[in-house]
Design a protein around this motif. Structure first.
Motif, short mmCIF file in Angstrom:
data_model
loop_
_atom_site.label_atom_id
_atom_site.label_comp_id
_atom_site.label_asym_id
_atom_site.label_seq_id
_atom_site.Cartn_x
_atom_site.Cartn_y
_atom_site.Cartn_z
N GLY A 374 -4.69 3.63 14.72
CA GLY A 374 -4.86 3.65 16.17
C GLY A 374 -3.61 4.14 16.88
O GLY A 374 -2.49 3.87 16.46
N GLY A 375 -3.80 4.87 17.98
CA GLY A 375 -2.68 5.43 18.71
C GLY A 375 -2.17 6.73 18.13
O GLY A 375 -1.17 7.28 18.60
N THR A 376 -2.84 7.24 17.10
CA THR A 376 -2.48 8.53 16.50
C THR A 376 -3.68 9.46 16.59
O THR A 376 -4.80 9.00 16.86
CB THR A 376 -2.07 8.38 15.03
N PRO A 377 -3.50 10.74 16.32
CA PRO A 377 -4.64 11.65 16.35
C PRO A 377 -5.51 11.58 15.11
O PRO A 377 -6.47 12.34 14.99
CB PRO A 377 -3.98 13.03 16.47
N TYR A 378 -5.20 10.67 14.17
CA TYR A 378 -5.84 10.70 12.86
C TYR A 378 -6.82 9.55 12.66
O TYR A 378 -6.65 8.46 13.20
CB TYR A 378 -4.78 10.67 11.76
N THR A 379 -7.82 9.84 11.84
CA THR A 379 -8.74 8.82 11.36
C THR A 379 -8.84 8.98 9.84
O THR A 379 -8.83 10.10 9.32
CB THR A 379 -10.14 8.96 12.00
N VAL A 380 -8.91 7.85 9.14
CA VAL A 380 -8.87 7.89 7.68
C VAL A 380 -10.26 8.18 7.13
O VAL A 380 -11.22 7.46 7.39
CB VAL A 380 -8.34 6.57 7.10
N LYS A 381 -10.34 9.26 6.36
CA LYS A 381 -11.59 9.64 5.71
C LYS A 381 -11.73 8.95 4.36
O LYS A 381 -12.82 8.48 4.00
CB LYS A 381 -11.62 11.16 5.54
N SER A 382 -10.64 8.89 3.61
CA SER A 382 -10.68 8.22 2.29
C SER A 382 -9.29 7.79 1.89
O SER A 382 -8.29 8.39 2.31
CB SER A 382 -11.27 9.15 1.23
N ILE A 383 -9.22 6.73 1.07
CA ILE A 383 -7.95 6.25 0.54
C ILE A 383 -8.13 6.02 -0.96
O ILE A 383 -9.04 5.30 -1.38
CB ILE A 383 -7.49 4.94 1.20
N ARG A 384 -7.26 6.64 -1.73
CA ARG A 384 -7.22 6.37 -3.17
C ARG A 384 -5.95 5.59 -3.47
O ARG A 384 -4.88 5.95 -2.97
CB ARG A 384 -7.26 7.67 -3.97
N THR A 385 -6.08 4.55 -4.25
CA THR A 385 -4.91 3.72 -4.55
C THR A 385 -4.68 3.62 -6.06
O THR A 385 -5.62 3.64 -6.85
CB THR A 385 -5.09 2.30 -3.97
N GLU A 386 -3.41 3.52 -6.38
CA GLU A 386 -3.00 3.22 -7.76
C GLU A 386 -1.96 2.10 -7.67
O GLU A 386 -0.81 2.35 -7.28
CB GLU A 386 -2.43 4.45 -8.45
N ILE A 387 -2.38 0.88 -7.97
CA ILE A 387 -1.52 -0.29 -7.78
C ILE A 387 -1.39 -1.03 -9.11
O ILE A 387 -2.39 -1.42 -9.74
CB ILE A 387 -2.09 -1.23 -6.71
N GLY A 388 -0.15 -1.22 -9.55
CA GLY A 388 0.09 -1.94 -10.80
C GLY A 388 -0.24 -3.42 -10.66
O GLY A 388 -0.10 -4.02 -9.58
N ALA A 389 -0.62 -4.03 -11.76
CA ALA A 389 -1.00 -5.45 -11.74
C ALA A 389 0.22 -6.33 -11.53
O ALA A 389 1.30 -6.07 -12.06
CB ALA A 389 -1.70 -5.81 -13.05
N GLY A 390 0.01 -7.37 -10.70
CA GLY A 390 1.03 -8.39 -10.51
C GLY A 390 2.22 -7.95 -9.71
O GLY A 390 3.31 -8.54 -9.83
N LEU A 391 2.05 -6.94 -8.87
CA LEU A 391 3.17 -6.44 -8.06
C LEU A 391 2.99 -6.82 -6.59
O LEU A 391 1.88 -7.06 -6.10
CB LEU A 391 3.28 -4.92 -8.19
N SER A 392 4.10 -6.79 -5.89
CA SER A 392 4.08 -7.13 -4.47
C SER A 392 4.87 -6.08 -3.68
O SER A 392 5.89 -5.56 -4.16
CB SER A 392 4.70 -8.52 -4.24
N LEU A 393 4.39 -5.77 -2.48
CA LEU A 393 5.08 -4.86 -1.56
C LEU A 393 4.84 -5.38 -0.15
O LEU A 393 3.69 -5.66 0.23
CB LEU A 393 4.53 -3.43 -1.70
#
Length: 684
Positions: A374-393
């Motif tokens: 929101g507040g940007t010119p963009y809208t998300v069409k798709s998101i691909r994720t690669e997240i390791g197990a047991g990690l935090s960010l």
């Protein structure tokens, strides 16, 4: 149905920053606005150098093109300021520049060769010949006159590959654009210089007829917008750089819906601004007094009622550019986010993920925070994720990556500056004029002519010459045929035949006051003398017409004498020195009813609020010409050094013409009311 292979752009006005946001957020494909100087709406908010650059960045980040208006006439003394403005525009990376003056076009064409130029509606392009001349001059698009019917637009489109731009909504000038001098002659505020005071909206009363006989209703073709798309029009233009943002929002929204096959909200559009409603008379080719209207108290009340609803249309940013995201967060490696809009790609890297102490980072939480655009010119069409197990960010880090990547993507979408050559205006040598200018005479008919021995050239309408071919032998090389000042597309073929007939009879030269007439004459191999309505105010424009083959040209009667004296170059030039100056060329007739012309003689009078009377002359039922209330006369004045001076006869009898010629040749003061026009005044 709309042509699936062709979709025209919606071009919206932006008189200021809020109007710009309204246009973009409501779905305009492109916007147009002016720099602080040299544009046809100098009283709008407009944009300075920093404002232009900021506006371009804002628009380009949202996939919206920017057209800058540089569409006024310029004096020689303004050329340095013009170069500075041109550089600011090119540096900002605009998508096109809208131009009227051939000097401005030449500067941009040579200084920034790749920067697209569009021919302004102020150039009064209203037939195929005018479009062809625009092609030759290097324009990438031409804005057609508002007076054309859809059939005429189709005809022009079928004969050219040059993209065409047409107005589909907004205020209508009663005069053909670029051909109105009412504001400048009565108030020193020129429409050709961006300062029109709109005196036509005042009460000019038609003798024996209607009041406000020069005030047209607003044009609205929005419900017919798909017909323009089917005709191959490239750009659908909304008028209104002096209008408020709610108007811009309503007009863009209505155009967008209509083009998509939905029903537009014409009631809100009419409420936010109209003059007793709208007209589609030009579109249909039904040009009667029903096209005329004024702004009423009821119109103002209705506008106040709809403003809050229309303001809501552009209150918030609407992300309309789809992006794809790829997010990675794996052990011992900085987290990354890659974002693409299909054309540009941005990459951001962040912290190395840590082992989770309680809840590990999952795809759902990552996608939730990445998707908050929101507040940007963009809208998300798709998101691909690669997240390791047991990690935090941290969530804050995910959001920072999103902001950084989207900001980088936005920056990539902004066009860089146009490459320049550094070329400026060519130096022009001073003009060497004779000590005393030759005299020329322009008249409506043979019956009007006084003794012609004193005149170097005699200009008569081509139609009059064909009707009286004996005048060709009588006057020889003195004779010049006047092509009608306005030749709309439906009349172009007949006018071309008429001029050909005159040539076959022996006529060798013509007088042309419009780009289309210039091109017609050139195509037929005739000598061309340029008229005052070519709007020549500087030496470069004069030289451009010389390059196009003109034998000589009459300077604009908006040119002050002290400026005319400075115009250099080799092309002979002249001035109109006597005559009831043509203030407007009008296609919509304030006299004609739905039943036709009735008993109209073709000669009418309009009276203004000061009781000045202005002749209104019908030109073969094709257009009307409004003349000034008193004649210009400068025989007893010191004029600029020019090659010729023209006595411009219109309504005078032969006896009156003889009297004027006698006074003029004696350089005597007139014994009638006169005006010095703008020759001895400052034109801002």
């Amino acid at each position: 149905m709309e042509n699936k292979q062709f979709r025209p752009e919606i071009l919206a006005p932006a008189g200021g920053e809020e109007q710009l946001r309204a246009a973009v957020r409501c779905g305009a494909d492109a916007v147009y606005f002016g720099a602080r100087g040299f544009n046809a709406r100098r009283n709008a908010e407009n944009f300075g150098a920093e404002g232009i650059a900021s506006a371009v960045r804002y628009c380009h980040a949202r996939g919206v093109r920017v057209h800058i208006t540089l569409n006024t006439l310029v004096f020689d003394k303004e050329k340095d300021a013009l170069i500075e403005t041109a550089d600011e525009i090119a540096e900002a990376g605009v998508d096109a520049v809208i131009v009227q003056d051939l000097a401005v076009a030449k500067l941009l064409r040579e200084r920034y060769p790749e920067l697209p130029l569009h021919a302004s509606t102020q150039m009064a392009v209203h037939n195929i010949a005018g479009v062809r001349l625009m092609e030759e001059l290097g324009f990438r698009q031409a804005v057609l006159a508002r007076e054309l019917s859809i059939e005429e637009i189709r005809s022009i489109r079928s004969q050219t590959e040059l993209p065409l731009e047409c107005f589909v909504h907004g205020a209508l000038c009663v005069s053909l654009s670029g051909s109105c001098y009412l504001s400048s002659l009565i108030g020193t505020r020129s429409g050709n210089r961006g300062l029109c005071a709109q005196p036509c909206r005042m009460n000019f009363a038609l003798d024996g007829g209607r009041d406000h006989a020069l005030s047209l209703k607003d044009l609205s073709h929005i419900e017919k917008i798909r017909a323009f798309a089917e005709a191959g029009v490239a750009t659908l233009k909304i008028e209104g750089r002096m209008k408020r943002p709610e108007y811009v929002a309503a007009a863009v929204t209505a155009c967008r819906k209509a083009l998509g096959g939905e029903r537009p909200d014409t009631e809100s559009l009419r409420a936010v601004f109209s003059r007793s409603g709208f007209t589609d008379g030009f579109y249909r080719g039904v040009r009667t007094k029903n096209m005329f209207g004024t702004r009423t108290k009821e119109d103002v009340v209705r506008a106040n009622e709809v403003l809050p609803k229309l303001a809501a249309l552009y209150r918030e940013e609407k992300g309309n550019i789809p992006v794809e995201m790829r997010f990675t967060a794996v052990a011992d490696t900085p987290a990354t986010l890659t974002v693409t809009d299909g054309t540009h790609t941005a990459f951001a890297a962040g912290q190395v993920p840590e082992p989770a102490r309680s809840v590990a980072l999952g795809a759902e939480r990552a996608e939730q925070n990445l998707g908050q655009t929101g507040g940007t010119p963009y809208t998300v069409k798709s998101i691909r994720t690669e997240i390791g197990a047991g990690l935090s960010l941290p969530v804050s880090e995910i959001k920072r990556l999103r902001r950084e990547a989207l900001a980088m993507l936005e920056e990539q979408s902004v066009r860089g500056p146009w490459k320049g050559t550094g070329k400026g205006f060519d130096p022009i040598a001073p003009h060497a004029a004779p000590q005393s200018p030759a005299l020329r005479l322009r008249a409506e008919s043979l019956a009007q002519l006084p003794d012609t021995e004193a005149f170097e050239k005699i200009v008569l309408p081509v139609k009059e010459i064909v009707k009286h071919p004996e005048c060709i032998a009588r006057f020889g090389d003195k004779l010049v045929g006047e092509i009608p000042a306005v030749v709309f597309e439906e009349d172009y073929a007949a006018t071309e035949r008429l001029v050909k007939s005159a040539k076959e009879l022996g006529l060798g030269a013509v007088y042309a006051e419009n780009c289309g007439a210039v091109q017609l004459a050139r195509a037929l191999g005739l000598t061309v003398h340029g008229g005052a309505l070519l709007n020549i105010l500087n030496g470069t424009t004069l030289a451009e017409y010389e390059r196009l083959g003109l034998r000589d040209a009459t300077l604009s009667f908006e040119m002050p004498m002290k400026e005319a004296a400075k115009v250099g170059g080799t092309l002979p030039r002249g001035l109109i020195a006597y005559g009831y100056l043509p203030l407007m060329r009008i296609r919509a007739c304030p006299v004609r009813t739905e039943k036709g012309c009735g008993g109209c003689t073709g000669r009418n009078t309009l009276t203004d609020e000061r009781n000045e009377r202005f002749p209104l002359i019908c030109r073969d039922k094709r257009y009307r010409e409004l003349l000034n209330s008193v004649p210009l006369y400068v025989a007893d004045k010191r004029i600029a050094p020019v090659d010729f001076a023209t006595l411009y006869l219109t309504t005078e009898t032969r006896e009156e013409a003889e009297h004027v010629v006698r006074l003029f040749t004696e350089k005597a003061a007139p014994d009638f009311r006169r005006t010095n026009g703008l020759y001895f005044r400052e034109l801002p």
